[in-house]
Design a protein around this motif. Structure first.
Motif, PDB file in Angstrom:
ATOM      1  N   UNK A 127     -12.915   4.037   2.925  1.00  0.00           N
ATOM      2  CA  UNK A 127     -11.447   4.046   2.777  1.00  0.00           C
ATOM      3  C   UNK A 127     -11.060   3.348   1.485  1.00  0.00           C
ATOM      4  N   UNK A 128     -10.341   4.070   0.646  1.00  0.00           N
ATOM      5  CA  UNK A 128      -9.813   3.503  -0.593  1.00  0.00           C
ATOM      6  C   UNK A 128      -8.302   3.424  -0.480  1.00  0.00           C
ATOM      7  N   UNK A 129      -7.758   2.232  -0.691  1.00  0.00           N
ATOM      8  CA  UNK A 129      -6.327   1.988  -0.506  1.00  0.00           C
ATOM      9  C   UNK A 129      -5.680   1.671  -1.842  1.00  0.00           C
ATOM     10  N   UNK A 130      -4.570   2.365  -2.142  1.00  0.00           N
ATOM     11  CA  UNK A 130      -3.918   2.263  -3.451  1.00  0.00           C
ATOM     12  C   UNK A 130      -2.472   1.781  -3.317  1.00  0.00           C
ATOM     13  N   UNK A 131      -1.972   1.148  -4.373  1.00  0.00           N
ATOM     14  CA  UNK A 131      -0.541   0.911  -4.511  1.00  0.00           C
ATOM     15  C   UNK A 131       0.084   2.152  -5.159  1.00  0.00           C
ATOM     16  N   UNK A 132       1.391   2.149  -5.298  1.00  0.00           N
ATOM     17  CA  UNK A 132       2.085   3.322  -5.851  1.00  0.00           C
ATOM     18  C   UNK A 132       1.648   3.622  -7.282  1.00  0.00           C
ATOM     19  N   UNK A 192       0.841  -1.190   0.000  1.00  0.00           N
ATOM     20  CA  UNK A 192       0.000   0.000   0.000  1.00  0.00           C
ATOM     21  C   UNK A 192       0.883   1.249   0.000  1.00  0.00           C
ATOM     22  N   UNK A 193       0.423   2.265  -0.723  1.00  0.00           N
ATOM     23  CA  UNK A 193       1.218   3.489  -0.874  1.00  0.00           C
ATOM     24  C   UNK A 193       0.460   4.726  -0.383  1.00  0.00           C
ATOM     25  N   UNK A 194      -0.806   4.842  -0.703  1.00  0.00           N
ATOM     26  CA  UNK A 194      -1.589   5.992  -0.263  1.00  0.00           C
ATOM     27  C   UNK A 194      -3.061   5.606  -0.142  1.00  0.00           C
ATOM     28  N   UNK A 195      -3.802   6.443   0.568  1.00  0.00           N
ATOM     29  CA  UNK A 195      -5.209   6.165   0.846  1.00  0.00           C
ATOM     30  C   UNK A 195      -6.040   7.422   0.668  1.00  0.00           C
ATOM     31  N   UNK A 196      -7.328   7.202   0.517  1.00  0.00           N
ATOM     32  CA  UNK A 196      -8.301   8.292   0.581  1.00  0.00           C
ATOM     33  C   UNK A 196      -9.365   7.872   1.585  1.00  0.00           C
ATOM     34  N   UNK A 197      -9.640   8.743   2.549  1.00  0.00           N
ATOM     35  CA  UNK A 197     -10.678   8.461   3.528  1.00  0.00           C
ATOM     36  C   UNK A 197     -11.736   9.556   3.472  1.00  0.00           C
ATOM     37  N   UNK A 198     -12.980   9.135   3.500  1.00  0.00           N
ATOM     38  CA  UNK A 198     -14.122  10.053   3.561  1.00  0.00           C
ATOM     39  C   UNK A 198     -14.975   9.634   4.755  1.00  0.00           C
TER      40      UNK A 198
END
Length: 264
Positions: A223-228, A190-196
């Motif tokens: 929560x959306x979790x992304x790779x780089x 995991x590299x970055x996330x977006x939380x609402x």
């Protein structure tokens, strides 16, 4: 002019908030307040029901009306996802919150159910999947002792997690380091996330599952979790009892003007 029960409820609420009635302390019996001249039985009962609806007290047969515990868990916003916690150690996110709050925990305070389901529209959109595509849903109920604190359901693409511990329905976190460690070991760091987050009225099912007091709201987390490279490896929906958490975020303040100037 406010009705008598409202005036009494406001006086009692003020005494709770200034600490005169401490968390866990039982309020006077209704008959005692009636005898003290605070109003009729129906007036005092209405005042107590208002305090319960406002989340200040709980009422139960045999225990009377008791001031609610008001020490919420620290729900860390960013630090709870520190890679050193789950990659190099075994401090999964809900445990990181307990540690930060100085609270005890047991790993089996997280239960889970895993199933392969048709992706709900919100999940399909987050993963960029077509309608009708299947995903794995890993639904957890997290408790502190006997009291539920929140639910969290993570949705994964089958090709990312098939054959891993994330599809094992055994209770507790998905092995050492939890779900993020499983993704890391599978090659999806995991590299970055977006939380609402937003607050709302709970459903009847949520009120029962989280043992909410009348009038208590929930905070819903997406929560959306992304790779780089921008691949979505998890989309999660959490439902938190609003009074049981204090949300905290610490981050470096951006300066977009400075960044634009450096790129010229």
């Amino acid at each position: 002019m406010a009705p008598k029960w409202r005036e009494l409820a406001d006086r009692l609420a003020e005494r709770i908030k200034n600490g005169e009635y401490a968390p866990g302390q039982q309020l006077p019996h209704i008959r005692d307040l009636v005898e003290a001249g605070e109003g009729s039985k129906s007036t005092v009962h209405a005042a107590y029901k208002a305090l319960e609806a406002e989340g200040l007290v709980t009422s139960s047969r045999g225990h009377g009306t008791v001031v609610r515990e008001r020490a919420p868990l620290k729900r860390l916003g960013i630090a709870r996802y520190d890679k050193a916690k789950w990659r190099d150690g075994d401090e999964v996110a809900f445990i990181a919150d307990r540690v930060a709050s100085g609270r005890a925990y047991r790993r089996n305070e997280q239960t889970q159910q895993v199933s392969r389901v048709e992706a709900p529209p919100l999940v399909a959109e987050a993963h960029g999947l077509p309608a009708g595509a299947e995903v794995y849903a890993r639904a957890r109920l997290v408790k502190e002792g006997a009291q539920p604190t929140h639910t969290l359901t993570s949705y994964y693409r089958p090709e990312h997690v098939e054959g891993t511990r994330l599809v094992d329905p055994a209770p507790g976190p998905a092995g050492r380091g939890g779900g993020f460690r499983v993704l890391y070991d599978a090659g999806y760091e995991i590299d970055h996330m977006k939380e609402e987050i937003f607050a709302r009225v709970p459903t009847a099912e949520e009120s029962q599952l989280l043992q909410l007091s009348p009038g208590e709201w929930v905070v819903e987390l997406h929560r959306t979790t992304y790779t780089a490279d921008g691949t979505v490896v998890e989309f999660a929906i959490g439902v938190h009892a609003a009074t049981r958490f204090a949300w905290a975020y610490e981050f470096k303040v951006p300066d977009s003007a400075k960044k634009e100037g450096q790129g010229e």
